[in-house]
Write an enzyme that holds these catalytic residues in place. Structure first.
Site, PDB file in Angstrom:
ATOM      1  N   LYS A  35       0.972  -0.894  -0.220  1.00 48.36           N
ATOM      2  CA  LYS A  35      -0.312  -0.031   0.164  1.00 48.36           C
ATOM      3  C   LYS A  35       0.946   1.036  -0.037  1.00 48.36           C
ATOM      4  CE  LYS A  35      -0.504  -0.161   5.021  1.00 48.36           C
ATOM      5  NZ  LYS A  35      -1.256  -0.879   5.938  1.00 48.36           N
ATOM      6  N   TYR A 253      17.383  29.548  10.610  1.00 49.93           N
ATOM      7  CA  TYR A 253      16.387  30.587  10.607  1.00 49.93           C
ATOM      8  C   TYR A 253      16.238  29.950  12.503  1.00 49.93           C
ATOM      9  CZ  TYR A 253      15.173  30.193   5.508  1.00 49.93           C
ATOM     10  OH  TYR A 253      14.016  31.059   4.534  1.00 49.93           O
TER      11      TYR A 253
HETATM   12  C1  LIG Z   1      -0.705  -2.216   6.840  1.00 50.95           C
HETATM   13  C2  LIG Z   1      -1.133  -3.017   6.690  1.00 50.95           C
HETATM   14  C3  LIG Z   1       0.256  -4.006   7.619  1.00 50.95           C
HETATM   15  C4  LIG Z   1       0.851  -4.463   7.601  1.00 50.95           C
HETATM   16  O1  LIG Z   1       2.023  -3.550   8.832  1.00 50.95           O
HETATM   17  P1  LIG Z   1       2.935  -3.408   9.004  1.00 50.95           P
HETATM   18  O2  LIG Z   1       3.511  -3.064  10.474  1.00 50.95           O
HETATM   19  O3  LIG Z   1       3.779  -2.615   7.872  1.00 50.95           O
HETATM   20  O4  LIG Z   1       3.842  -4.938   8.655  1.00 50.95           O
HETATM   21  C5  LIG Z   1      -1.314  -5.034   8.331  1.00 50.95           C
HETATM   22  N1  LIG Z   1      -2.446  -5.335   7.887  1.00 50.95           N
HETATM   23  C6  LIG Z   1      -2.935  -4.505   7.751  1.00 50.95           C
HETATM   24  C7  LIG Z   1      -4.491  -4.447   7.893  1.00 50.95           C
HETATM   25  C8  LIG Z   1      -2.834  -3.378   7.294  1.00 50.95           C
HETATM   26  O5  LIG Z   1      -2.889  -1.835   7.484  1.00 50.95           O
END
Ligand SMILES: *Cc1c(COP(=O)(O)O)cnc(C)c1O
Length: 361
Positions: A35, A253
């Site tokens: 994702k 800054y």
């Molecule tokens: C993003 C996600 C994962 C992966 O999580 P990580 O901590 O990056 O391994 C697993 N299950 C769901 C439902 C997610 O949304």
């Protein structure tokens, strides 16, 4: 010459990290979670090194189309399921498996016309209170799905809120087990943190996200070296100037850094418009020519400053590693930079700015 900043994606590290997930839970199948454009690494760039996974999990339908366009015929899972009824047409056409986490998604399936029944992952809210049916509502949701001709196999799924922390997973596992005891179907429970910290947990499909990209889900308790992970992304640039400071001189800054003694600093072509966190204050680790140094003063839009005392030979043109792999085998974990900025590796890798050119290493 273009501005010297670039990001490198390391295919060997992605493949290595995925293999680590498999080794941790050898009996499980592995979803490579891609994702958010593969956590900022790019779906197209990560596809080959991650194709040893059993499937790809993501949430955006356009990302699912990109995975199919790359020629992937294996499982693809939509982690939030469909957002509206017509998304189911794409699921039928591209053979996407999808999470079902609320009642309306079952209604939409019941009204969906398809010749090919869908594989679904029924999600339980076992305590995180984000998505899913409560343990009490879970069985009736399962029974409804099971009665639908549109539904093929039903897998059982939940997500952990504290797999990276001392609170652990036991309370959620107990809720899940109790409510699913006599239900058939494969289970998907473990995320990266659970895979590494609770490898004895039954999870027929583990969901490996952050570990694939070489960040430790439970930093600073454990770092990537402890888990045997390698950074999949390097952000690197160069010094474009140096300055000689006298005691009392300030940097950047707000004059937030005041030199206590004579010192040399380097100016790096990297700032918050590149995705480097502005909240990273003086003292954030950075590598110059592979030597560990620290930042001084505020991060500005296009530049940041580094204390060059540990590396007197540094000059304009010297290589600077903001995170990832540096020269001569040096490594700076993204988790260390994230911690200095009060955030986590996930956020930094996802926030790599579009203006940074990305190359395969
Ligand atoms: C993003 C996600 C994962 C992966 O999580 P990580 O901590 O990056 O391994 C697993 N299950 C769901 C439902 C997610 O949304």
């Amino acid at each position: 010459m273009p501005r010297p900043i670039e990001a490198l994606i390391h295919p060997d590290a992605l493949a290595h990290n995925l293999a680590r997930a498999r080794a941790a839970m050898p009996d499980a199948r592995v979803w490579a979670v891609v994702k958010a454009n593969a956590y900022g690494h790019g779906i197209e760039r990560t596809f080959e090194p991650l194709r040893a996974a059993d499937g790809f999990a993501l949430l955006d339908l356009a990302e699912a189309e990109r995975i199919r366009a790359l020629g992937w015929r294996g499982p693809v899972l939509l982690l939030e399921g469909v957002f509206e009824p017509r998304d189911l047409e794409l699921c039928s056409r591209l053979n996407l498996w999808h999470v079902v986490h609320h009642e309306a998604q079952i209604d939409w399936l019941a009204a969906h016309k398809t010749h090919q029944p869908h594989r679904v992952f029924l999600k339980m809210n076992s305590g995180m209170n984000r998505l899913g049916f409560t343990p009490t509502a879970y069985r009736s949701a399962w029974a409804r799905l099971n009665a639908l001709p549109q539904v093929d196999e039903i897998s059982l799924m939940t997500h952990f809120s504290d797999a990276d922390a001392p609170a652990g997973i036991a309370h959620q596992v107990a809720a899940f087990e109790t409510a699913t005891r006599d239900l058939p179907g494969e289970r998907s429970l473990s995320n990266s943190a659970a895979t590494l910290r609770h490898p004895g947990q039954r999870s027929d499909w583990l969901r490996a996200g952050i570990l694939c990209y070489g960040s430790a889900p439970d930093f600073p308790e454990h770092d990537i070296a402890h888990w045997g992970l390698q950074p999949a992304m390097t952000l690197r640039s160069r010094l474009i100037a140096t300055q000689a400071l006298q005691p009392g001189d300030t940097v950047g800054y707000g004059s937030r850094y005041v030199a206590e003694q004579a010192m040399r600093i380097g100016i790096v072509a990297c700032g918050y418009a590149d995705g480097y966190p502005r909240h990273a204050g003086s003292g954030t680790p950075v590598l110059v020519a592979g030597v560990r140094c620290t930042t001084v003063g505020r991060v500005s839009m296009d530049m940041l400053a580094v204390d060059l005392r540990p590396v007197p030979a540094a000059q304009p043109g010297s290589e600077v590693t903001l995170w990832g792999r540096g020269p001569h085998g040096s490594v700076l974990a993204i988790d260390e930079v994230a911690q200095a900025a009060g955030t986590i590796g996930y956020e930094l890798m996802c926030a790599l700015a579009p203006r940074v050119p990305v190359h395969l290493a």
